[in-house]
Design a protein around this motif. Structure first.
Motif, PDB file in Angstrom:
ATOM      1  N   VAL A  22       1.217  -1.293  -0.351  1.00 28.68           N
ATOM      2  CA  VAL A  22      -0.464  -0.057  -0.156  1.00 28.68           C
ATOM      3  C   VAL A  22       1.160   1.030   0.024  1.00 28.68           C
ATOM      4  O   VAL A  22       1.918   1.256   0.856  1.00 28.68           O
ATOM      5  CB  VAL A  22      -0.369  -0.087   1.032  1.00 28.68           C
ATOM      6  N   PRO A  23       0.758   2.151  -0.737  1.00 30.73           N
ATOM      7  CA  PRO A  23       1.602   2.893  -1.315  1.00 30.73           C
ATOM      8  C   PRO A  23       1.281   4.635  -0.424  1.00 30.73           C
ATOM      9  O   PRO A  23       1.122   5.172  -0.767  1.00 30.73           O
ATOM     10  CB  PRO A  23       1.590   3.517  -2.621  1.00 30.73           C
ATOM     11  N   THR A  30      -7.500   4.217   1.749  1.00 30.37           N
ATOM     12  CA  THR A  30      -6.210   3.031   1.100  1.00 30.37           C
ATOM     13  C   THR A  30      -5.916   2.021   1.408  1.00 30.37           C
ATOM     14  O   THR A  30      -6.373   0.597   1.186  1.00 30.37           O
ATOM     15  CB  THR A  30      -5.400   4.129   0.188  1.00 30.37           C
ATOM     16  N   ASN A  53       3.091  -1.483   3.801  1.00 31.65           N
ATOM     17  CA  ASN A  53       3.119   0.265   4.078  1.00 31.65           C
ATOM     18  C   ASN A  53       3.717   0.376   3.731  1.00 31.65           C
ATOM     19  O   ASN A  53       5.211   0.297   4.312  1.00 31.65           O
ATOM     20  CB  ASN A  53       2.274   1.142   4.833  1.00 31.65           C
ATOM     21  N   GLY A  60       3.111   8.573  -3.667  1.00 35.27           N
ATOM     22  CA  GLY A  60       3.528   7.397  -3.592  1.00 35.27           C
ATOM     23  C   GLY A  60       4.032   6.310  -4.747  1.00 35.27           C
ATOM     24  O   GLY A  60       3.261   5.108  -4.167  1.00 35.27           O
ATOM     25  N   ALA A  64       5.089   1.499  -5.650  1.00 33.39           N
ATOM     26  CA  ALA A  64       4.190   1.042  -6.889  1.00 33.39           C
ATOM     27  C   ALA A  64       5.908   1.295  -7.430  1.00 33.39           C
ATOM     28  O   ALA A  64       5.829   0.091  -7.934  1.00 33.39           O
ATOM     29  CB  ALA A  64       3.717   2.229  -7.586  1.00 33.39           C
ATOM     30  N   LEU A  78       0.129  -4.446  -5.508  1.00 31.20           N
ATOM     31  CA  LEU A  78       0.267  -3.140  -5.358  1.00 31.20           C
ATOM     32  C   LEU A  78      -1.716  -3.096  -5.229  1.00 31.20           C
ATOM     33  O   LEU A  78      -2.182  -3.393  -6.146  1.00 31.20           O
ATOM     34  CB  LEU A  78       0.848  -2.051  -5.950  1.00 31.20           C
ATOM     35  N   SER A  80      -3.889   0.235  -4.774  1.00 32.57           N
ATOM     36  CA  SER A  80      -3.945   1.714  -4.552  1.00 32.57           C
ATOM     37  C   SER A  80      -5.125   2.341  -5.283  1.00 32.57           C
ATOM     38  O   SER A  80      -5.498   2.136  -5.414  1.00 32.57           O
ATOM     39  CB  SER A  80      -3.024   2.028  -5.503  1.00 32.57           C
ATOM     40  N   SER A  81      -5.185   3.802  -5.230  1.00 34.15           N
ATOM     41  CA  SER A  81      -5.861   4.703  -5.624  1.00 34.15           C
ATOM     42  C   SER A  81      -5.316   5.045  -6.868  1.00 34.15           C
ATOM     43  O   SER A  81      -4.161   4.664  -7.369  1.00 34.15           O
ATOM     44  CB  SER A  81      -6.036   5.725  -4.967  1.00 34.15           C
ATOM     45  N   PRO A  84      -0.768   6.561  -8.384  1.00 36.36           N
ATOM     46  CA  PRO A  84       0.610   5.415  -8.967  1.00 36.36           C
ATOM     47  C   PRO A  84      -0.067   4.700  -9.850  1.00 36.36           C
ATOM     48  O   PRO A  84       0.858   4.367 -10.789  1.00 36.36           O
ATOM     49  CB  PRO A  84       0.648   4.834  -7.497  1.00 36.36           C
ATOM     50  N   TYR A 237     -10.122   2.767  -6.361  1.00 31.01           N
ATOM     51  CA  TYR A 237      -9.202   1.721  -5.575  1.00 31.01           C
ATOM     52  C   TYR A 237      -9.159   0.460  -5.764  1.00 31.01           C
ATOM     53  O   TYR A 237      -9.983  -0.508  -6.640  1.00 31.01           O
ATOM     54  CB  TYR A 237      -9.430   1.518  -4.490  1.00 31.01           C
TER      55      TYR A 237
END
Length: 308
Positions: A22-23, A30, A53, A60, A64, A78, A80-81, A84, A237
């Motif tokens: 998780v970035p 997230t 994390n 971010g 990634a 990964l 992510s939103s 990234p 997400y």
């Protein structure tokens, strides 16, 4: 006499720990969604699923890039939103990875944003726009950082309303929310689930939601689209794997994501925090990412946001 040893059967996937990177740091939405997905994925895969994390870097990019350079064996993923997974390439120079090379696995969910202002400042969206037009540069807004939905949504809002509102980027949406609560900024596009308690307590006021119609968690708050037709502000997400991850692995992971997002208890959990379960499979998610990036590229161009 020559003998040939029997070929060793290929070990089935998965047979060991899966790491979901998780970035962002712990405590962000997230991260919370990734942990929900990890718990459900553990039940499907029957192996341990760890959330890792790895915050930091441009938008971010640390987390990634780590995944982009990992083995494509399905054991490092990964969550992510959009940033990234595409937007970063439009906003940051010298990224150490190519977002579109990552392998789409599944689109998990979407969450609504809501336009928040300091309590007692503006009662309606129209009043805010009127003041901003009459006082260019006097108001400011916080965001979770350059390229986040909280940033780009306000830039679209400014373009559509012809207003000049100063951008104050923070390191994450949680910090931007604190900036609004403490009076450091005048407004902020916050994620509905993370903002609902502050709205109900009266610490901030909600002027409009980013969905196309009123949201059930804020029935008295109109959609921004009622004032600006077609305006939306949401954040999605999804889960991706390293470049060139084999199709059988992607297909298995993708089917699990789709199944998880159909589970009534998962749907209910997401709805409780203003989210919407989607559960789109890998191929559909890949097309979605490219179309979303195309639209955001236009937003960035129209708002004259330059690469850093």
């Amino acid at each position: 006499m020559l003998t040939t040893a029997p070929l060793r059967a290929k070990e089935p996937y998965p047979n060991r720990l899966i790491r979901i990177v998780v970035p962002v740091g712990p405590g962000f939405n997230t991260d919370a969604l990734a942990r929900m997905l990890a718990e459900e994925l553990r039940k499907k895969a029957r192996v341990q699923v760890l959330v890792d994390n790895r915050a930091g870097g441009a938008g971010g990019s640390v987390g990634a890039e780590f995944v982009a350079r990992s083995e494509n064996d399905g054991y490092t993923l990964l969550f992510s939103s959009p940033g990234p997974l595409g937007v970063n390439k439009l906003l940051y120079k010298g990224l150490g990875y190519e977002p579109l090379d990552l392998t789409p696995v599944g689109l998990m969910s979407e969450a609504a944003n809501v336009l928040l202002v300091r309590a007692g400042s503006f009662k309606t969206l129209g009043a805010l726009v009127e003041f901003a037009k009459a006082n260019p540069g006097k108001l400011n807004y916080g965001s979770g950082g350059v390229g986040t939905s909280t940033h780009l949504s306000m830039e679209v809002f400014k373009t559509r309303t012809g207003t000049n509102i100063v951008h104050v980027p923070y390191k994450g949406s949680a910090a931007a929310a604190v900036g609004l609560l403490s009076g450091q900024v005048d407004m902020f596009f916050g994620e509905l689930g993370a903002s609902i308690e502050h709205i109900k307590s009266g610490r901030v006021a909600a002027l409009g939601v980013g969905t196309s119609s009123s949201h059930r968690l804020l029935p008295g708050v109109p959609p921004i689209a009622a004032t600006l037709p077609g305006f939306t502000s949401t954040v999605w997400y999804g889960l991706v794997a390293p470049p060139k991850t084999p199709a059988p692995i992607v297909d298995k992971l993708s089917s699990w994501v789709v199944e998880i997002m159909k589970q009534p208890e998962v749907v209910a959990k997401l709805q409780a925090v203003g989210g919407r379960a989607i559960g789109a499979p890998a191929g559909e998610f890949g097309r979605f990412i490219r179309e979303d990036l195309r639209q955001l590229e236009k937003v960035i161009r129209d708002a004259n946001i330059t690469a850093i």
